[in-house]
Design a protein around this motif. Structure first.
Motif, PDB file in Angstrom:
ATOM      1  N   GLY A  97       1.543 -21.952  10.321  1.00 20.07           N
ATOM      2  CA  GLY A  97       2.370 -23.150  10.339  1.00 20.07           C
ATOM      3  C   GLY A  97       3.789 -22.855  10.793  1.00 20.07           C
ATOM      4  N   ALA A  98       4.543 -23.908  10.999  1.00 24.74           N
ATOM      5  CA  ALA A  98       5.904 -23.765  11.531  1.00 24.74           C
ATOM      6  C   ALA A  98       6.868 -23.199  10.490  1.00 24.74           C
ATOM      7  N   GLU A  99       6.586 -23.390   9.210  1.00 25.06           N
ATOM      8  CA  GLU A  99       7.476 -22.955   8.155  1.00 25.06           C
ATOM      9  C   GLU A  99       6.844 -21.825   7.341  1.00 25.06           C
ATOM     10  N   PHE A 100       7.679 -20.866   6.961  1.00 27.39           N
ATOM     11  CA  PHE A 100       7.233 -19.752   6.128  1.00 27.39           C
ATOM     12  C   PHE A 100       7.009 -20.243   4.706  1.00 27.39           C
ATOM     13  N   ASP A 101       5.952 -19.788   4.083  1.00 27.63           N
ATOM     14  CA  ASP A 101       5.659 -20.184   2.708  1.00 27.63           C
ATOM     15  C   ASP A 101       5.163 -18.963   1.942  1.00 27.63           C
ATOM     16  N   TRP A 102       5.786 -18.698   0.787  1.00 28.44           N
ATOM     17  CA  TRP A 102       5.434 -17.534  -0.006  1.00 28.44           C
ATOM     18  C   TRP A 102       4.035 -17.617  -0.593  1.00 28.44           C
ATOM     19  N   LYS A 103       3.472 -18.818  -0.651  1.00 32.78           N
ATOM     20  CA  LYS A 103       2.158 -18.949  -1.296  1.00 32.78           C
ATOM     21  C   LYS A 103       1.077 -18.168  -0.565  1.00 32.78           C
ATOM     22  N   TYR A 104       1.244 -17.968   0.745  1.00 36.24           N
ATOM     23  CA  TYR A 104       0.240 -17.206   1.488  1.00 36.24           C
ATOM     24  C   TYR A 104       0.357 -15.713   1.186  1.00 36.24           C
ATOM     25  N   ILE A 105       1.570 -15.235   0.952  1.00 38.82           N
ATOM     26  CA  ILE A 105       1.744 -13.850   0.516  1.00 38.82           C
ATOM     27  C   ILE A 105       1.124 -13.666  -0.862  1.00 38.82           C
ATOM     28  N   GLN A 106       1.302 -14.663  -1.719  1.00 39.29           N
ATOM     29  CA  GLN A 106       0.700 -14.603  -3.048  1.00 39.29           C
ATOM     30  C   GLN A 106      -0.821 -14.570  -2.969  1.00 39.29           C
ATOM     31  N   LYS A 107      -1.388 -15.352  -2.051  1.00 38.72           N
ATOM     32  CA  LYS A 107      -2.841 -15.348  -1.862  1.00 38.72           C
ATOM     33  C   LYS A 107      -3.318 -13.971  -1.407  1.00 38.72           C
ATOM     34  N   CYS A 108      -2.510 -13.311  -0.593  1.00 34.62           N
ATOM     35  CA  CYS A 108      -2.879 -11.975  -0.107  1.00 34.62           C
ATOM     36  C   CYS A 108      -2.910 -10.971  -1.257  1.00 34.62           C
ATOM     37  N   PHE A 109      -1.873 -10.991  -2.090  1.00 32.32           N
ATOM     38  CA  PHE A 109      -1.849 -10.089  -3.242  1.00 32.32           C
ATOM     39  C   PHE A 109      -2.991 -10.405  -4.195  1.00 32.32           C
ATOM     40  N   ASP A 110      -3.283 -11.687  -4.365  1.00 36.83           N
ATOM     41  CA  ASP A 110      -4.377 -12.085  -5.244  1.00 36.83           C
ATOM     42  C   ASP A 110      -5.715 -11.538  -4.732  1.00 36.83           C
ATOM     43  N   SER A 111      -5.899 -11.519  -3.420  1.00 40.76           N
ATOM     44  CA  SER A 111      -7.133 -10.981  -2.842  1.00 40.76           C
ATOM     45  C   SER A 111      -7.272  -9.492  -3.129  1.00 40.76           C
TER      46      SER A 111
END
Length: 228
Positions: A126-140
């Protein structure tokens, strides 16, 4: 910038899985197709869980506080994951450490591909950075440890030479694994913790569970004198 963020998220998720497979020695056992087999059983298990949830628990948006029993019953369906892992382990020949690693990595990889790939492709680009995707990565990455620990617990539970004093502990850890997400969600609602703190709590609980599991597994491996 969006592609750079997407690439970082993909690397953060999948590189630990690749490194775990490569340096665990599974490639020496030709475990690639066994991991694929574990992934296929994972997909079948999730399909069965979806059918059960859609049939008996159609109201998936019910509030946890007003329907504890309903949420408990929904979490009970997660026992199907343990049953699926049991069938995966039953179909893998070889030594104990190769069996649990193959089952755990194959199961976790199927989950992360099915649950994260589309999310990252649509959201992280997406056009804007969002920390939730980094959180999803750590969760994985946390879930990778959890699935390997779950596979180890199932393998231990199925052993006839496991000490009777350890059997209740292994069983309790398996039950806790099935209801862990409900317990963590309850803690998050009661304590009103943020996503990063929730991630730390989940990582801590997973590491403790994995540490206890590893201790029991190491003790059994030493007692029988061989990883089998």
């Amino acid at each position: 910038m969006t592609l750079y963020h997407f690439g970082n998220c993909v690397a953060l998720i999948y590189v630990p899985y690749y490194l775990t497979y490569k340096y665990s020695g599974l490639s020496e056992y030709g475990a690639f197709w066994k991991c694929i087999h574990a992934g296929m059983i994972y997909m079948f298990t999730q399909l069965c869980k979806m059918l059960i949830l859609a049939t008996f628990f159609p109201d998936s948006d019910s509030d946890l506080g007003s329907n504890i029993l309903g949420e408990f019953m929904k979490s009970t369906v997660d026992i199907a994951d343990l049953i699926g892992l049991y069938f995966v382990l039953s179909g893998i020949p070889g030594k104990g450490h190769s069996k649990v690693l193959t089952a755990g990595i194959g199961w976790a990889t199927a989950e992360v591909i099915l649950s994260r790939a589309l999310l990252l492709w649509v959201g992280a680009r997406g056009a804007e950075f969002d920390w939730k995707y980094i959180q999803k990565c750590f969760d994985s990455n946390i879930m990778l440890i959890q699935h390997i620990a779950s596979a180890t617990l199932i393998w231990l539970w199925s052993r006839h030479d496991l000490s009777q004093s350890l059997k209740p502990i292994v069983t309790a850890l398996l039950v806790f694994t099935a209801y862990k997400m409900m317990a963590l969600d309850t803690v998050a609602k009661v304590l009103l913790v943020g996503p990063w703190m929730m991630l730390l709590i989940k990582a801590f609980v997973t590491l403790v569970t994995g540490g206890v599991t590893l201790t029991i597994y190491s003790g059994l491996a030493q007692s029988i004198g061989i990883f089998r």
